[in-house]
Design an enzyme around this catalytic site. Structure first.
Site, mmCIF file in Angstrom:
data_model
loop_
_atom_site.group_PDB
_atom_site.id
_atom_site.type_symbol
_atom_site.label_atom_id
_atom_site.label_comp_id
_atom_site.label_asym_id
_atom_site.label_seq_id
_atom_site.Cartn_x
_atom_site.Cartn_y
_atom_site.Cartn_z
ATOM 1 N N LYS A 55 3.491 4.075 2.730
ATOM 2 C CA LYS A 55 2.060 4.822 2.814
ATOM 3 C C LYS A 55 1.813 5.481 4.020
ATOM 4 O O LYS A 55 1.192 6.766 4.178
ATOM 5 C CB LYS A 55 0.885 3.811 2.491
ATOM 6 C CG LYS A 55 1.068 3.252 0.983
ATOM 7 C CD LYS A 55 0.072 2.088 0.675
ATOM 8 C CE LYS A 55 0.568 1.669 -0.701
ATOM 9 N NZ LYS A 55 -0.420 0.327 -1.065
ATOM 10 N N GLN A 99 -4.774 -3.940 1.288
ATOM 11 C CA GLN A 99 -3.241 -4.096 0.901
ATOM 12 C C GLN A 99 -3.374 -5.348 -0.062
ATOM 13 O O GLN A 99 -3.760 -6.488 0.552
ATOM 14 C CB GLN A 99 -2.356 -4.034 1.726
ATOM 15 C CG GLN A 99 -0.991 -4.126 1.281
ATOM 16 C CD GLN A 99 -0.427 -3.038 0.325
ATOM 17 O OE1 GLN A 99 -0.773 -1.940 0.521
ATOM 18 N NE2 GLN A 99 -0.209 -3.345 -0.713
ATOM 19 N N ASP A 122 -8.039 3.534 -4.087
ATOM 20 C CA ASP A 122 -7.080 2.757 -4.925
ATOM 21 C C ASP A 122 -7.689 3.238 -6.196
ATOM 22 O O ASP A 122 -7.136 2.854 -7.311
ATOM 23 C CB ASP A 122 -7.208 1.296 -4.462
ATOM 24 C CG ASP A 122 -6.018 0.934 -3.798
ATOM 25 O OD1 ASP A 122 -4.780 1.637 -4.112
ATOM 26 O OD2 ASP A 122 -5.928 -0.008 -3.199
#
Ligand code: NAD
Length: 298
Positions: A55, A99, A122
């Protein structure tokens, strides 16, 4: 009939990142700063470390700043919540990504729910999940966004088509089904591990998307000639011929399906890179909305 098209997520993801880079430069010119993603990692799960590294490098390529904070694996929910609170309040932060998975002592739902929806890159907060099902979300969950971008890029018709989504998790199957319902005219069928006769469902599909995490689940006898196969699964299977001792495969029998499908995504090199590219799109979108800077359509 052999496969017509390998849906090359790796190449398309590169294109997406370079398009985001152009727009990030425009954003920086107009806002006087670069978009900023903050990543929170708890503990040292090796897979999570690799995901975060990917990422960060995608952000780098897309002209986006990405800073991570690594908390020790034994912290409690309050410690993570305090950090998320700080990031919510920091005006320079455009996107927050915690995460997953979090260690078991941490209340992951509480952490997800407290992220500012404007920074929720997200797309997992209840607010953005709600917007997704009304068809008004700006920050779409990354894997579903990546799948739609890929279908669009390859001009795969969805109107009036049967799409079978295998898997109903809150990160892939369910948001994908909601996104398809809200933004396409497809007929959407969602299967799970209790579905009776999965083959009968998949045989009805013009497009099958498998996100079950089961290697070999979708076989050639389960799809009709000309079906489009999107394989989201990422599974490690033992392979003594590799130095690592394993290799990555999807949920679909790629070799057998290649002879039957109209188009198919490989694993690796299909939806995985599209997911990461969608994240950088989300960060730029969040930055432009938060700063009120018009960068045009992505
Ligand atoms: P999950 O375990 O949370 O959910 C799996 C879903 O599949 C469940 O709804 C389950 O009911 C269903 N399922 C399992 N076995 C089935 C069967 N035999 N028949 C029908 N349905 C079945 O998993 P997840 O987090 O959604 O991830 C799914 C897979 O996708 C994993 O392999 C994961 O690594 C991969 N993944 C890939 C990406 C990417 O970027 N390519 C992103 C997220 C997840």
């Amino acid at each position: 009939m052999g496969v017509d098209v390998i849906l090359d997520g790796k190449a398309l993801a590169r294109e997406v990142r370079s398009r985001v880079k152009e727009k990030s430069l425009l954003f920086a010119e107009r806002a006087g700063r670069r978009p900023l993603l903050r990543v929170v990692l708890v503990g040292e799960d090796p897979a999570s470390i690799v995901y975060v590294r990917n990422k960060k490098s995608a952000c780098d390529e897309a002209g986006i700043d990405c800073l991570d904070t690594i908390l020790p694996g034994n912290v409690d929910t309050n410690a993570v919540a305090t950090l998320v609170d700080d990031l919510n309040c920091d005006d320079k932060v455009d996107g927050i990504l915690v995460q997953m998975p979090l260690p078991p002592q941490i209340d992951a739902a509480r952490i997800t729910e407290m992220i500012d929806p404007a920074k929720d890159v997200d797309g997992f907060t209840p607010w953005n999940v709600g917007l997704l099902s009304t068809g008004r979300a700006s920050l779409l969950p990354c894997t579903p966004r990546g799948i739609l971008t890929l279908l669009k890029h390859y001009s795969i018709e969805t109107r009036g088509r049967n799409i079978c989504v295998v898997g109903r998790s809150s990160i892939v199957g369910r948001p994908l089904a909601n996104l398809l319902l809200a933004s396409t005219d497809a007929t959407v069928d969602v299967c799970n591990s209790h579905t009776r006769d999965l083959k009968a469902h998949v045989l009805q599909a013009d497009i099958v998307v498998s996100a079950a995490g089961c290697p070999g689940l979708i076989r050639a006898d389960m799809v009709r000639e000309g079906t489009v196969v999107v394989d989201v699964g990422i599974n490690r299977i033992p392979d003594p011929s590799r130095k690592s001792g394993y290799r990555l495969v999807g949920d679909c029998d790629f070799e057998a399906l290649k002879g039957k499908a109209a188009a198919i995504t490989p694993v690796p090199g299909g939806i995985g890179p599209m997911t990461v590219a969608s994240l950088v799109e989300n960060v730029l979108i969040a930055a432009s909305i938060r700063a009120g800077v018009d960068i045009g359509a992505l």
